[in-house]
Design a protein around this motif. Structure first.
Motif: not given
Length: 452
Positions: A103-109
């Motif tokens: 979706x063009x986004x990067x996710x981080x925790x």
């Protein structure tokens, strides 16, 4: 500018004492540590409209997949990426988490450690969790192909995921498949001879082109036709015994005796469908003294056929309840109505008591009615005007039935029109139907060659 009263209230508490001023502290700096994704990174899961059980546990799985990407310079290169999956299930529900594209986004925790005042940031893949009933999912699993050939695999995929056209083509191919069981295991028999013998045995009872042209193949409308037999006459080309059983004709004796008694005594002949076809021929048959008893029984049976036809045409959707047929349609004997029901009606919606007169059965009734009417006539020809009035249908339907039985349809001659005292316009509604040998059946349209 604030008033002294408002300023006093801000700097003092409710008791009028000065408010305590908090001591300023220096802001604490937090260090961010970027951690590379390992083999088991944290996974983010999105769940839309799903309420998970409190004790549900997910199992995580990974899979290496080949991908093609473009560099910043536009060069295409192939690589491998890791796909992550989540799975959990209960006794009835199964939960699947899958990565559904980018979706063009990067996710981080981020994980905060208060001792070192640092945050470890991990890249986290996002999966979407969906649920499904386990029993329904098991039904959707297609059967695996019996063999490992490419053709079998394609057929299995077509049966499981194909559209309506491909599935119909697959079914037709399976029905027409020729296997060793079809051809037999005799080593001496060739494939050609095996196919020929199978075709001959399967089509032995089918009508040929000649029988269709001669009318013998129209078994759905006509009784057995004896046009090709030696010594056949107009009276024997259709055998009365093969159309109406003797016990059914004998059931008409009650009405026939009443007719004969009325004529012998010089009274008026009563008929339920007077004054048309039946009533106009009773006295003529008796006065001819030629096969009177048998012809009157056939005429009485014709009267029951016309009443039977009227009852069904006037009913809703040409359907009547079987017990009501016996109660509402007058008949000399129950065997007559039983014969009419069995020959000219079909059961509706798998209910044998609901009887329906379909279009095919209507055509059959008209054909049989014309054959019986021609048996009543001495010379084998008749004017269909009275019969059309009794049936209350269009004249063309009776003409079509006449051609189906092999009879000839001709207009009324001018001499007969003058003799009857009617105009030419009225004479157009009269048609003469004559049964002559050889019979003249309509040609089958399927056998005609189209002219270009």
């Amino acid at each position: 500018m604030a008033s002294p009263e408002r300023e006093r209230k801000r700097k003092r508490d409710v008791n009028g004492q000065p408010r305590a001023v908090p001591s300023s502290t220096s802001s604490q700096s937090i260090k961010l540590n970027a951690i590379k994704a390992g083999t088991h990174p944290p996974i983010l899961a999105s769940m839309h409209g799903i309420e998970l059980p409190a004790d549900l546990k997910f199992d995580a799985y990974t899979k290496k997949a080949k991908v093609s990407k473009h560099t910043a310079a536009g060069t295409l290169f192939a690589g491998r990426e890791t796909e992550y999956y989540l799975h959990a299930q209960t006794a009835r529900i199964e939960y699947d988490g899958r990565m559904e594209g980018e979706d063009g986004l990067s996710y981080y925790v981020g994980v905060y450690d208060p001792k070192t005042a640092s945050v470890d940031v991990y890249p986290a893949p996002l999966v979407h969790v969906r649920r499904q009933v386990r029993r329904l999912k098991e039904k959707e699993i297609p059967e695996k192909a019996s063999t490992g050939t490419l053709l079998d695999s394609r057929q299995a995929l077509s049966a499981a995921f194909g559209n309506r056209t491909s599935k119909k083509a697959l079914i037709d191919e399976q029905l027409n498949a020729i296997t060793t069981s079809t051809l037999g295991t005799t080593a001496s028999a060739s494939v050609v001879s095996a196919i020929s013998s199978a075709v001959d045995s399967a089509t032995a009872l089918l009508p040929t082109s000649e029988s269709l042209r001669s009318g013998q193949g129209n078994s759905k409308y006509l009784p057995p036709v004896h046009a090709d037999e030696e010594g056949v006459t107009v009276d024997t080309v259709y055998n009365l015994d093969e159309m109406v059983e003797k016990r059914v004709l004998d059931g008409c004796l009650t009405g026939v005796r009443a007719w004969e008694k009325a004529v012998r005594e010089g009274g008026e002949v009563e008929s339920t469908i007077s004054p048309h076809y039946v009533a106009s021929r009773i006295r003529a048959v008796i006065d001819s003294e030629v096969n009177v008893s048998n012809r009157l029984k056939v005429l009485r049976y014709i009267e029951h056929m016309i009443n039977f036809h009227r009852a069904f045409i006037q009913a809703f959707s040409n359907t009547l309840y079987r017990p009501k047929i016996y109660d509402n349609i007058p008949a000399d004997d129950k065997a007559i109505l039983g014969h009419l029901i069995d020959n000219f009606t079909d059961s509706k919606n798998q209910n044998k008591n609901d009887r329906q007169m379909s279009k095919m059965k209507l055509t059959k009734l008209y054909c049989w009615l014309l054959i019986l009417c021609l048996k009543v006539e001495e010379d084998g020809k008749m004017d269909i005007w009275d019969l059309v009035q009794d049936l209350q249908i269009d004249r063309k339907e009776v003409e079509m039935a006449a051609r189906e039985i092999g009879a000839r349809v001709e207009p009324l001659k001018d001499s007969f029109i003058k003799m009857m005292g009617i105009t030419k316009e009225e004479g157009r509604d009269h048609r003469i139907v004559a049964l002559r040998l050889p019979l003249s059946f309509p040609k089958n349209k399927m056998l005609q060659v189209k002219r270009r």
